[in-house]
Design an enzyme around this catalytic site. Structure first.
Site, PDB file in Angstrom:
ATOM      1  N   ARG A  52       0.764  -1.205  -0.184  1.00 31.44           N
ATOM      2  CA  ARG A  52       0.103   0.063  -0.127  1.00 31.44           C
ATOM      3  C   ARG A  52       0.829   1.268  -0.033  1.00 31.44           C
ATOM      4  O   ARG A  52       0.490   2.336  -0.508  1.00 31.44           O
ATOM      5  CB  ARG A  52      -0.943   0.025   1.248  1.00 31.44           C
ATOM      6  N   LYS A 184      11.441 -27.432   4.971  1.00 38.73           N
ATOM      7  CA  LYS A 184      12.707 -27.629   5.955  1.00 38.73           C
ATOM      8  C   LYS A 184      13.451 -28.761   5.140  1.00 38.73           C
ATOM      9  O   LYS A 184      12.713 -29.816   5.226  1.00 38.73           O
ATOM     10  CB  LYS A 184      12.328 -27.643   7.249  1.00 38.73           C
ATOM     11  N   ASP A 237      -1.893 -21.307  15.041  1.00 41.56           N
ATOM     12  CA  ASP A 237      -0.834 -20.659  14.482  1.00 41.56           C
ATOM     13  C   ASP A 237       0.197 -21.726  14.116  1.00 41.56           C
ATOM     14  O   ASP A 237       0.994 -21.786  13.296  1.00 41.56           O
ATOM     15  CB  ASP A 237      -0.226 -19.775  15.396  1.00 41.56           C
ATOM     16  N   HIS A 242       1.746 -26.794  11.088  1.00 40.57           N
ATOM     17  CA  HIS A 242       3.215 -27.247  11.230  1.00 40.57           C
ATOM     18  C   HIS A 242       3.270 -28.601  12.084  1.00 40.57           C
ATOM     19  O   HIS A 242       3.829 -29.654  11.557  1.00 40.57           O
ATOM     20  CB  HIS A 242       4.180 -26.284  11.966  1.00 40.57           C
TER      21      HIS A 242
END
Ligand code: BG6
Length: 491
Positions: A52, A184, A237, A242
């Site tokens: 932006r 990873k 999260d 994960h």
């Protein structure tokens, strides 16, 4: 379309939404720099930052250069930057202002035949609007790929809405949903360990394995992401993506090939076989915590609710432990304990596979109190695999002691491991979907997480406190102790 070779890598346009954001500066641009330095990025490639702010191309390149210098440290070289910097440019787009997209369209004109990668490293709340506007501006073509940064929504319903919107614009094989843990090096090594060696497969099942622990511990707190984190919490999260992905790779049946759908089909079966944790079990099979003030390493840490930008009355969890069970022939009865949190004593990610005790001991004395075999796969900060076996300790008595067979992969290969985003960007440019999540996987993961979240929301007690620098609340040790096990805190 040819994929190019190291000598002749393919040209592409990478459009980085959230181009001035933390992820772009800290991870994506340094990863692209590294790929360029390794000769894997064409001199005809373009990296177009989109955000932006009003910035010129030069100002954007200067920001990117400062970030690369900072995050690459000694690996940054002026001579490489002199050639890499000119690939960068910038287009100001307010993600909600439809007309701004015409500017982007102008920048992309005439390069329709190249791979066009839109990387949406913005909050998921903007994904739908960006996709609609990209489609309206007519800049998404058959060579376009959409990379979506996690989290993909905040529950199954919102994930499904995002998937519908993106899916209305491009086909599933053009969508690259990121879980950076899959990129990873060590996670790939888990695949190598399981499917490159015949040794483990006969042991990789109930009857041989007693339990599995997956720990992803961070010393960091919420850093500069207070607003995002307080809305999200550790379950959404870290666990939804994960930890579940690590568990899938550990637990899935051997896929027939390493092709994207062969691997993703097997991961999906694990997610679908997870035993649901509803209201009744949530308090027994899960533990959630929130850190109070404490000492992490040698530094003092304030309580979560005292961190800048966090609501002092917040009930957001910063720690989660869960007992997961996979209802399949291979895994019935084998608990998978998942644990992750912020402000824990160490920065470490580790999988501990504990085998059964010998069925009958021929040795007398202390043997039976000795621990069973254990395979430890450490993902970070260093990458090593350790197998604990029992051996006779020297001396007259037949006394068994645990000793470690240890393989330090960094030492063995003496090569720089790729950063997750280096690999993921390379794979997306090459069109390889294996390390990206498919729609059904993401939604299956949310379907398992949502009832846990709902049970927590209905629980008046909220997350239990733990001191920063400790291994989480007492409920976490209690959860695993109920089954007669203990967390491996010997990390
Ligand atoms: C991110 C989470 O996905 O992973 C962060 O949003 C977390 O909260 C990070 O810190 C951990 O990743 P890594 O690669 O440092 O283990």
């Amino acid at each position: 379309m040819p994929h190019g070779t190291r000598a002749n890598p393919p040209a592409f346009d990478l459009i980085l939404f959230g181009g001035t954001g933390d992820l772009a500066m800290r991870k994506l641009l340094p990863a692209l720099y590294r790929r360029f330095a390794d000769g894997l990025v064409s001199a005809d490639a373009r990296i177009i930052g989109v955000a932006r702010s009003t910035l010129s191309d030069q100002e954007y390149a200067a920001r990117a250069e400062a970030a690369c210098r900072l995050y690459l440290g000694a690996d940054f070289q002026d001579a490489v930057w002199a050639n890499f910097g000119p690939l960068l440019s910038y287009v100001r787009v307010d993600a909600n202002a439809t007309t701004d997209y015409q500017r982007l369209a102008g920048r992309l004109a005439g390069r329709d035949a190249l791979v066009r990668l839109f990387f949406l490293s913005t909050g998921p709340d903007l994904f739908a609007a960006i996709c609609r506007d990209l489609a309206a501006a007519n800049i998404v073509n058959a060579n376009s790929r959409i990379m979506l940064e996690k989290p993909l929504g905040e529950d199954a319903a919102s994930a499904s809405r995002i998937n519908d919107t993106v899916g209305a614009m491009v086909s599933e094989r053009q969508i690259y949903r990121i879980d950076h843990y899959l990129g990873k090096e060590t996670v790939q090594n888990l695949m190598a360990l399981r499917f490159g060696n015949a040794l483990f497969e006969p042991l990789w099942r109930r009857g041989q394995i007693s339990n599995v622990q997956i720990t992803v511990a961070e010393q960091l707190g919420v850093e500069k992401r207070a607003e995002f984190f307080d809305r999200t919490g550790t379950l959404r999260d870290m666990v939804q993506n994960h930890l579940l992905q690590l568990m899938c790779i550990l637990a899935m049946e051997p896929p027939a090939t390493n092709a994207a759908d062969a691997v993703r089909d097997e991961k999906l079966k694990v997610l679908r076989a997870l035993r649901p944790i509803g209201d009744a079990e949530a308090l027994l099979k899960t533990a959630r915590g929130q850190y109070r003030a404490g000492i992490v390493g040698t530094s003092k840490a304030v309580a979560y609710v005292e961190e800048a930008g966090i609501d002092p009355a917040s009930r957001t969890e910063t720690f989660v432990a869960i007992k997961a069970e996979i209802d399949t022939w291979r895994w019935a009865g084998v608990p998978f304990y998942l644990r992750t949190g912020k402000r824990l004593p160490q920065h470490v990610a580790e999988i501990v596979v504990t085998f059964e005790h010998v069925p009958h001991s021929i040795f007398t004395g202390r043997f039976n109190s000795e621990p069973p075999n254990r395979l430890v796969i450490r993902l970070q900060p260093d990458e090593c695999i350790t197998l604990r076996i029992l051996a006779k300790s020297p001396g007259e008595a037949m006394r068994l002691k645990p000793v470690d067979l240890a393989l330090d992969l960094g030492e063995s290969f003496k090569a720089r491991p790729l950063e997750a985003y280096e690999r993921l960007l390379g794979d997306a440019i090459a069109g390889n979907l294996t390390l990206f999540m498919r729609r059904d996987e993401v939604e299956a993961a949310w379907n398992w997480i949502d009832p846990i979240r709902a049970a927590w929301d209905a629980d008046d007690d909220g997350p239990r406190p733990y001191a920063a620098g400790s291994w989480g609340p007492a409920t976490s040790s209690a959860l695993i102790a109920r089954d007669g096990f203990a967390w491996n805190d010997d990390l």
